[in-house]
Design a protein around this motif. Structure first.
Motif, PDB file in Angstrom:
ATOM      1  N   ASP A 173       0.816  -1.209   0.000  1.00 36.16           N
ATOM      2  CA  ASP A 173       0.000   0.000   0.000  1.00 36.16           C
ATOM      3  C   ASP A 173       0.854   1.266   0.000  1.00 36.16           C
ATOM      4  O   ASP A 173       1.544   1.560   0.967  1.00 36.16           O
ATOM      5  CB  ASP A 173      -0.924  -0.034   1.224  1.00 36.16           C
ATOM      6  CG  ASP A 173      -1.893   1.135   1.243  1.00 36.16           C
ATOM      7  OD1 ASP A 173      -2.198   1.661   0.157  1.00 36.16           O
ATOM      8  OD2 ASP A 173      -2.333   1.518   2.343  1.00 36.16           O
ATOM      9  N   GLY A 174       0.838   2.010  -1.090  1.00 36.45           N
ATOM     10  CA  GLY A 174       1.551   3.279  -1.190  1.00 36.45           C
ATOM     11  C   GLY A 174       3.063   3.149  -1.249  1.00 36.45           C
ATOM     12  O   GLY A 174       3.771   4.117  -0.973  1.00 36.45           O
ATOM     13  N   ASN A 220       5.052   3.167  -3.593  1.00 40.40           N
ATOM     14  CA  ASN A 220       5.681   4.056  -4.570  1.00 40.40           C
ATOM     15  C   ASN A 220       6.017   5.428  -3.999  1.00 40.40           C
ATOM     16  O   ASN A 220       6.736   6.195  -4.605  1.00 40.40           O
ATOM     17  CB  ASN A 220       4.772   4.207  -5.796  1.00 40.40           C
ATOM     18  CG  ASN A 220       3.336   4.499  -5.422  1.00 40.40           C
ATOM     19  OD1 ASN A 220       2.723   3.726  -4.671  1.00 40.40           O
ATOM     20  ND2 ASN A 220       2.806   5.594  -5.909  1.00 40.40           N
ATOM     21  N   VAL A 258      -2.699  -5.056  -4.565  1.00 40.10           N
ATOM     22  CA  VAL A 258      -2.135  -4.123  -5.545  1.00 40.10           C
ATOM     23  C   VAL A 258      -3.268  -3.295  -6.154  1.00 40.10           C
ATOM     24  O   VAL A 258      -4.182  -3.842  -6.767  1.00 40.10           O
ATOM     25  CB  VAL A 258      -1.377  -4.890  -6.655  1.00 40.10           C
ATOM     26  CG1 VAL A 258      -0.754  -3.916  -7.645  1.00 40.10           C
ATOM     27  CG2 VAL A 258      -0.325  -5.789  -6.028  1.00 40.10           C
ATOM     28  N   GLU A 259      -3.214  -1.996  -5.924  1.00 41.79           N
ATOM     29  CA  GLU A 259      -4.331  -1.141  -6.333  1.00 41.79           C
ATOM     30  C   GLU A 259      -3.973  -0.159  -7.441  1.00 41.79           C
ATOM     31  O   GLU A 259      -4.863   0.370  -8.102  1.00 41.79           O
ATOM     32  CB  GLU A 259      -4.870  -0.362  -5.120  1.00 41.79           C
ATOM     33  CG  GLU A 259      -5.495  -1.270  -4.065  1.00 41.79           C
ATOM     34  CD  GLU A 259      -6.106  -0.526  -2.898  1.00 41.79           C
ATOM     35  OE1 GLU A 259      -5.960   0.710  -2.826  1.00 41.79           O
ATOM     36  OE2 GLU A 259      -6.722  -1.188  -2.042  1.00 41.79           O
ATOM     37  N   THR A 260      -2.691   0.135  -7.634  1.00 48.18           N
ATOM     38  CA  THR A 260      -2.331   1.152  -8.633  1.00 48.18           C
ATOM     39  C   THR A 260      -1.246   0.640  -9.579  1.00 48.18           C
ATOM     40  O   THR A 260      -0.482  -0.282  -9.252  1.00 48.18           O
ATOM     41  CB  THR A 260      -1.789   2.433  -7.956  1.00 48.18           C
ATOM     42  OG1 THR A 260      -0.545   2.123  -7.308  1.00 48.18           O
ATOM     43  CG2 THR A 260      -2.772   2.980  -6.920  1.00 48.18           C
ATOM     44  N   GLU A 261      -1.182   1.297 -10.749  1.00 49.22           N
ATOM     45  CA  GLU A 261      -0.132   0.969 -11.722  1.00 49.22           C
ATOM     46  C   GLU A 261       1.251   1.238 -11.136  1.00 49.22           C
ATOM     47  O   GLU A 261       2.209   0.520 -11.434  1.00 49.22           O
ATOM     48  CB  GLU A 261      -0.316   1.797 -13.004  1.00 49.22           C
ATOM     49  CG  GLU A 261      -1.506   1.396 -13.856  1.00 49.22           C
ATOM     50  CD  GLU A 261      -1.329   0.042 -14.573  1.00 49.22           C
ATOM     51  OE1 GLU A 261      -0.255  -0.592 -14.433  1.00 49.22           O
ATOM     52  OE2 GLU A 261      -2.285  -0.372 -15.242  1.00 49.22           O
ATOM     53  N   ALA A 262       1.364   2.271 -10.303  1.00 50.10           N
ATOM     54  CA  ALA A 262       2.661   2.607  -9.713  1.00 50.10           C
ATOM     55  C   ALA A 262       3.143   1.479  -8.787  1.00 50.10           C
ATOM     56  O   ALA A 262       4.318   1.098  -8.820  1.00 50.10           O
ATOM     57  CB  ALA A 262       2.570   3.928  -8.952  1.00 50.10           C
ATOM     58  N   GLU A 263       2.234   0.944  -7.992  1.00 45.65           N
ATOM     59  CA  GLU A 263       2.600  -0.197  -7.125  1.00 45.65           C
ATOM     60  C   GLU A 263       2.982  -1.400  -7.977  1.00 45.65           C
ATOM     61  O   GLU A 263       3.966  -2.097  -7.701  1.00 45.65           O
ATOM     62  CB  GLU A 263       1.421  -0.561  -6.211  1.00 45.65           C
ATOM     63  CG  GLU A 263       1.129   0.484  -5.129  1.00 45.65           C
ATOM     64  CD  GLU A 263      -0.238   0.312  -4.472  1.00 45.65           C
ATOM     65  OE1 GLU A 263      -0.543   1.095  -3.555  1.00 45.65           O
ATOM     66  OE2 GLU A 263      -1.015  -0.590  -4.881  1.00 45.65           O
ATOM     67  N   TYR A 306      -7.159  -5.026  -6.458  1.00 47.25           N
ATOM     68  CA  TYR A 306      -8.230  -4.326  -7.164  1.00 47.25           C
ATOM     69  C   TYR A 306      -7.783  -3.826  -8.525  1.00 47.25           C
ATOM     70  O   TYR A 306      -8.616  -3.656  -9.417  1.00 47.25           O
ATOM     71  CB  TYR A 306      -8.743  -3.148  -6.319  1.00 47.25           C
ATOM     72  CG  TYR A 306      -9.393  -3.533  -5.005  1.00 47.25           C
ATOM     73  CD1 TYR A 306      -9.730  -4.862  -4.724  1.00 47.25           C
ATOM     74  CD2 TYR A 306      -9.678  -2.569  -4.036  1.00 47.25           C
ATOM     75  CE1 TYR A 306     -10.332  -5.211  -3.519  1.00 47.25           C
ATOM     76  CE2 TYR A 306     -10.287  -2.909  -2.828  1.00 47.25           C
ATOM     77  CZ  TYR A 306     -10.607  -4.232  -2.572  1.00 47.25           C
ATOM     78  OH  TYR A 306     -11.202  -4.557  -1.384  1.00 47.25           O
ATOM     79  N   LEU A 307      -6.489  -3.550  -8.704  1.00 41.85           N
ATOM     80  CA  LEU A 307      -6.012  -3.097 -10.011  1.00 41.85           C
ATOM     81  C   LEU A 307      -6.379  -4.116 -11.089  1.00 41.85           C
ATOM     82  O   LEU A 307      -6.744  -3.754 -12.210  1.00 41.85           O
ATOM     83  CB  LEU A 307      -4.492  -2.893  -9.987  1.00 41.85           C
ATOM     84  CG  LEU A 307      -3.875  -2.442 -11.312  1.00 41.85           C
ATOM     85  CD1 LEU A 307      -4.327  -1.043 -11.693  1.00 41.85           C
ATOM     86  CD2 LEU A 307      -2.348  -2.493 -11.254  1.00 41.85           C
TER      87      LEU A 307
END
Ligand code: C2E
Ligand code: CA
Ligand code: CA
Ligand code: CA
Length: 277
Positions: free
Chosen positions: A206-207, A209, A237-242, A257-258
């Motif tokens: 989580d976060g 990045n 994993v929720e974001t492209e950055a992660e 969720y991504l």
């Protein structure tokens, strides 16, 4: 002033009472839940961090309560573990998982399905036999069934579950360590376990990045997993950055969720047919 305090107290007591009643009714409801077929299997995909291809699926329990509606596991699983009711939930999830695996297997799909088991299940001498007979009845290759055990649960249980884990491993069932990084197991302990996968806890992802030190930490966990010859999976994993950081760190599989939220079984089948990584 004293009147206000009294009315305060009279508000407080019934609330506690209500909470206790709700717990008690949840306990009797939980007995009904399995018998009345109120549990549901939700499915969430695990995909390759490199190319997004579908590599496996995790089963997550939901309870469709007749009065309270959909209940997530954190509202009844800890309670069910406390009362021993978790064994029936686990058995229901295993039966359901084997049915799903049989459908996939008949379609020629080599997809694995992971069921979450609690420490109490590992202390149940009947577990291995029940898993074995379910797989045999369904004529299913055992390696398609995975079981996820939390690191903290294993640490709390002491040495007894290790024998059960070896028996499951001998059956061909694959074992994963869930919520890895939160349970303070040692390398020596990990090396002893017949597991094939480490699932890095969501809190490390989580976060990630936004914080260089946490990126390094995540990288070290992936390396640790690989040095133990394990598949390393990241959850939440929720974001492209992660995702990009996990890919660069060499993480094998991702879940979150991504890619997709947990879905009921028909929704998962639709998702699977449309999914193009
Ligand atoms: P878990 O095994 O670590 O499962 C992952 C949890 O994270 C699931 O919550 C899932 O819905 C959620 N999740 C997945 N991707 C994301 C994401 O990208 N972001 C966020 N914020 N969350 C994500 P769920 O389904 O509510 O389950 C919670 C926990 O309850 C599970 O954690 C597991 O420990 C337990 N559980 C679920 N099903 C079962 C079961 O059948 N048996 C047992 N014993 N425990 C279960
Ligand atoms: Ca899990
Ligand atoms: Ca987890
Ligand atoms: Ca968790």
């Amino acid at each position: 002033e004293s009147k206000r305090m009294r009315s305060h107290a009279s508000l407080y007591v019934p609330t506690l009472e209500a909470a206790r009643k709700q717990q008690l009714s949840l306990l009797s409801d939980l007995q009904e839940a399995v018998a009345q077929n109120q549990l549901r299997q939700f499915l969430q995909p695990k995909v390759s961090a490199l190319d997004g291809s579908l590599r496996g699926v995790e089963a997550l329990v939901r309870w469709q309560h007749p009065v309270r509606g959909w209940l997530p596991p954190n509202e009844f699983v800890p309670f069910a573990e406390h009362t021993g009711r978790i064994r029936q939930i686990t058995q229901w999830m295993l039966e359901r998982a084997v049915r799903t695996l049989s459908t996939w297997h008949a379609q020629g799909l080599q997809l694995s399905l992971a069921v979450n088991v609690s420490t109490l299940d590992l202390q149940d001498p009947g577990l291995v036999g029940r898993v074995a007979s379910l797989l045999k009845e369904a004529e299913l290759p055992a390696h398609l069934l995975h079981l996820e055990l939390t690191e903290s649960g294993l640490m709390a249980a002491g040495p007894e579950p290790i024998q059960v884990m070896h028996s499951l491993h001998e059956l061909g069932v694959k074992l994963s360590i869930d919520d890895f990084g939160t349970g303070q197991s040692s390398l020596a302990y990990l090396q002893m376990l017949p597991v094939h996968e480490l699932k890095i806890d969501r809190s490390f992802v989580d976060g990630v990045n936004f914080d260089a030190r946490r990126q390094e930490l995540l990288g070290s966990i992936v390396k640790l997993g690989h040095s133990l010859r394990l598949t390393v999976t990241a959850e939440g994993v929720e974001t492209e950055a992660e995702m990009a950081i996990l890919r660069n760190a060499g993480c094998d599989l991702v879940q979150g969720y991504l890619v997709a939220k947990p879905m009921d079984t028909p929704a998962f089948e639709q998702w699977r047919e449309q999914y193009r990584p």
